[in-house]
Design an enzyme around this catalytic site. Structure first.
Site, short mmCIF file in Angstrom:
data_model
loop_
_atom_site.label_atom_id
_atom_site.label_comp_id
_atom_site.label_asym_id
_atom_site.label_seq_id
_atom_site.Cartn_x
_atom_site.Cartn_y
_atom_site.Cartn_z
N VAL A 182 0.87 -1.17 0.00
CA VAL A 182 0.00 0.00 0.00
C VAL A 182 0.91 1.22 0.00
CG1 VAL A 182 -0.11 0.03 2.54
CG2 VAL A 182 -1.93 1.12 1.22
N HIS A 232 12.57 -0.29 16.99
CA HIS A 232 11.67 -0.49 15.87
C HIS A 232 12.22 0.35 14.71
CE1 HIS A 232 8.52 -2.47 18.40
NE2 HIS A 232 9.35 -1.94 19.30
N VAL A 287 6.76 -3.18 -10.82
CA VAL A 287 7.96 -3.22 -11.64
C VAL A 287 8.43 -4.66 -11.79
CG1 VAL A 287 10.41 -2.58 -11.71
CG2 VAL A 287 8.69 -0.88 -11.07
N HIS A 342 10.69 -6.74 11.56
CA HIS A 342 11.81 -5.79 11.42
C HIS A 342 12.94 -6.34 10.55
CE1 HIS A 342 10.55 -4.05 15.62
NE2 HIS A 342 9.77 -3.62 14.64
#
Length: 590
Positions: free
Chosen positions: A104, A570, A240, A527
């Protein structure tokens, strides 16, 4: 659900895919956390240049699941998620682990849990120490604060004029106020309002990336893009297929130049100056590979002609792995659970209506209570250092060596804790109200890989993080979870709950039982970093200090895949910082 308020107006031009070939000065592949920030800065700093940002997913700027802070996590597993999974992990009982990444506009900054923090200064310094001149704490803190727009007052290091808004959450469940008093009884320092300036060790409340004026998520798509100039074109729902690369010779020998990209439909878009990959740690390596850059054996197996044999592409995959201790609360103590698990109930619908009306609402709640600690604070320093040295002391890998150095630095956290006022377990919510202690190992030694699938190079990648594949990581997660139980049994937290439901004190006591439980429930903390590492080529590097892909003149990678060593934080603030550094460099070179 849709956001009923008026969506933010964007200055940029959103375009569909045309049948005609197009040409731009700069093409950025990936409209995620870093890519959107980079595109915005380039459009402002290079107003005479034509810039294209390509995002595979939709814009979704009016989606409630993204905008409402308390609905964080709602788009995991949805059509706005790439829904990747790992290969079966032998050290996790053969389980495949979800690898959730945003599909998104805004990428994973639209999907994450709004945790806004930074690692210790020595960790950013290590980037320069590992061979990337110009990178370090000063470079990154200047860039990270440039991206920040903080509302509030404390003693911390903040920016006040950047796009990403954040503040200390005004909605804190009373049970969370027990966090600092309980942990401090175990000898851990309180570090409230002073953890983001390179010294995160301690227990604290931290800011969250919420716009204090509207109490909506502040992320790259709705906070950076409105600042962009009209020279930026954004193509959403556009994928792409590869970067187009040509070979030429100069005085130094053969080099390769990116001329543009080919879309999955076959359209070619030309880049006059640069192509920049910002597709993230999972997909930037794959885009290099389908374009002919990577390990020759990987490319040949997929039927791709190797152009640049670059061994580090897709390697050095690192991620934080987590485990939860969950506790059912005593009657009369409130939590966020029914707003998550009973969203159609009267309480939840009432609170949602408050949020939609601009009133103070419980749906503003996000993660607030954190702890970042070293092994000495957990009382197992000698044991953990000895285990790490015995396992990795003879390793020739520079990342292993740096992580061993971190263990000797008391400023660098080894463990993170999050204290949540709701259920975040592995067995499934069965009703009631909960608190959860999430334990995470900050510098696991497991390093895996992500590569294209030789049977389907343009399909889902083959992800193998090698979670818990060594004795240190296994022991680290066990010790972290055992300490979480100690925290839960300290007052005033102890008085808030009546039962440890996961893992259960009667069921898990011995280290053998803890390890079996960890293998059963441990999961990613979303992460991933390191797969296009900014390192010398001889050390497995993929990009140099200017983020150019080795062997190319005008192809860069700008996202968290360039981070060589996973940070004790984070990772969204690092993504913004990397984008800011890259933008300044590209603008200065133009």
């Amino acid at each position: 659900m849709r956001f009923s308020q008026v969506p933010v107006a964007l200055a940029v031009f959103f375009a569909g895919v045309s049948a005609q070939d197009e040409s731009y000065d700069y093409i950025i592949v990936g409209g995620g956390t870093a890519g959107t920030a980079l595109a915005t800065r380039l459009s402002r700093g290079l107003p005479k240049s034509k810039i294209l940002l390509i995002e595979a997913g939709p814009a979704a700027l009016d989606d409630l699941r993204i905008n409402v802070p308390g609905l964080r996590g709602s788009i995991l597993g949805s059509s706005l998620d790439w829904n990747f999974t790992t290969v079966p992990q032998p050290s996790l009982g053969g389980r495949s682990i979800d690898v959730n990444r945003g599909r998104v506009l805004g990428g994973s900054s639209a999907m994450n849990y709004l945790c806004y923090d930074r690692a210790s200064a020595p960790e950013y310094e290590s980037w320069g120490e590992l061979g990337s001149r110009g990178w370090g704490w000063k470079t990154m803190i200047d860039a990270m604060t440039k991206s920040e727009n903080f509302t509030g007052h404390d003693n911390d290091k903040h920016g006040f004029t950047g796009p990403i808004r954040n503040y200390y959450n005004r909605v804190i469940y009373p049970v969370l106020q027990s966090w600092q008093p309980a942990v401090s009884k175990l000898g851990v320092n309180v570090n409230d309002g002073n953890s983001m300036g390179g010294h995160p060790i301690g227990v604290m409340f931290q800011p969250t990336n919420i716009d204090a004026t509207k109490h909506t998520r502040s992320y790259s798509a709705n906070s950076y893009l409105p600042l962009a100039g009209g020279n930026l074109v954004v193509k959403t729902n556009t994928r792409v297929a590869k970067v187009n690369i040509i070979k030429y010779r100069d005085k130094g020998g053969s080099l390769f130049r990116a001329t543009g990209v080919t879309l999955t439909g076959g359209q070619i878009i030309t880049a006059k100056k640069e192509v920049i990959l910002s597709a993230g740690s999972v997909q930037s390596p794959g885009l290099l590979e389908v374009s002919g850059i990577g390990q020759a054996a990987v490319l040949k197996a997929a039927g791709i002609t190797p152009l640049i044999d670059l061994a580090g592409v897709g390697e050095n995959y690192q991620d934080h792995i987590r485990m939860s201790n969950t506790y059912q609360l005593r009657p009369g103590i409130d939590s966020f659970d029914n707003l998550i698990f009973d969203s159609a109930g009267a309480n939840a619908t009432g609170e949602m209506q408050k949020w939609l009306s601009g009133e103070r609402s419980l749906y503003e709640y996000t993660t607030a209570a954190y702890g970042f600690m070293n092994w000495q604070q957990l009382g197992v320093d000698a044991q953990m250092k000895s285990l790490a040295r015995n396992t990795f002391g003879s390793s020739a890998n520079v990342i292993d060596a740096k992580k061993l150095q971190f263990l000797d630095n008391p400023r660098v956290p080894s463990v993170e804790y999050i204290f949540e006022a709701n259920y975040v377990g592995a067995s499934g919510y069965t009703g009631g109200k909960f608190i959860t202690l999430i334990s995470t190992v900050m510098h696991p030694f497991s390093r895996g890989s992500v590569h294209i699938d030789p049977k389907d190079p343009f399909g889902k990648p083959v992800i193998d993080p090698k979670f818990l594949s060594n004795p240190y990581d296994q022991r680290a997660l066990i010790e972290a979870a055992k300490f979480a139980r100690r925290i839960a049994n300290m007052e005033p937290i102890k008085s808030a709950w009546e039962t440890e439901t996961e893992p259960g004190e009667a069921d898990v006591q011995s280290d053998k039982q803890w390890l079996a439980y960890a293998k059963k429930v441990a999961a990613s903390f979303y992460h991933p970093v390191g797969t296009c590492s900014m390192l010398p080529r001889k050390d497995g590097g993929v990009v140099d200090a200017d983020l150019h892909v080795y062997g190319t003149t005008n192809l860069r990678v700008v996202d968290n895949s360039i981070i060589p060593v996973i940070p004790s934080a984070h990772i969204q603030t690092a993504a913004y910082g990397i984008a800011e550094v890259a933008a300044a460099s590209i603008i200065s070179e133009a």
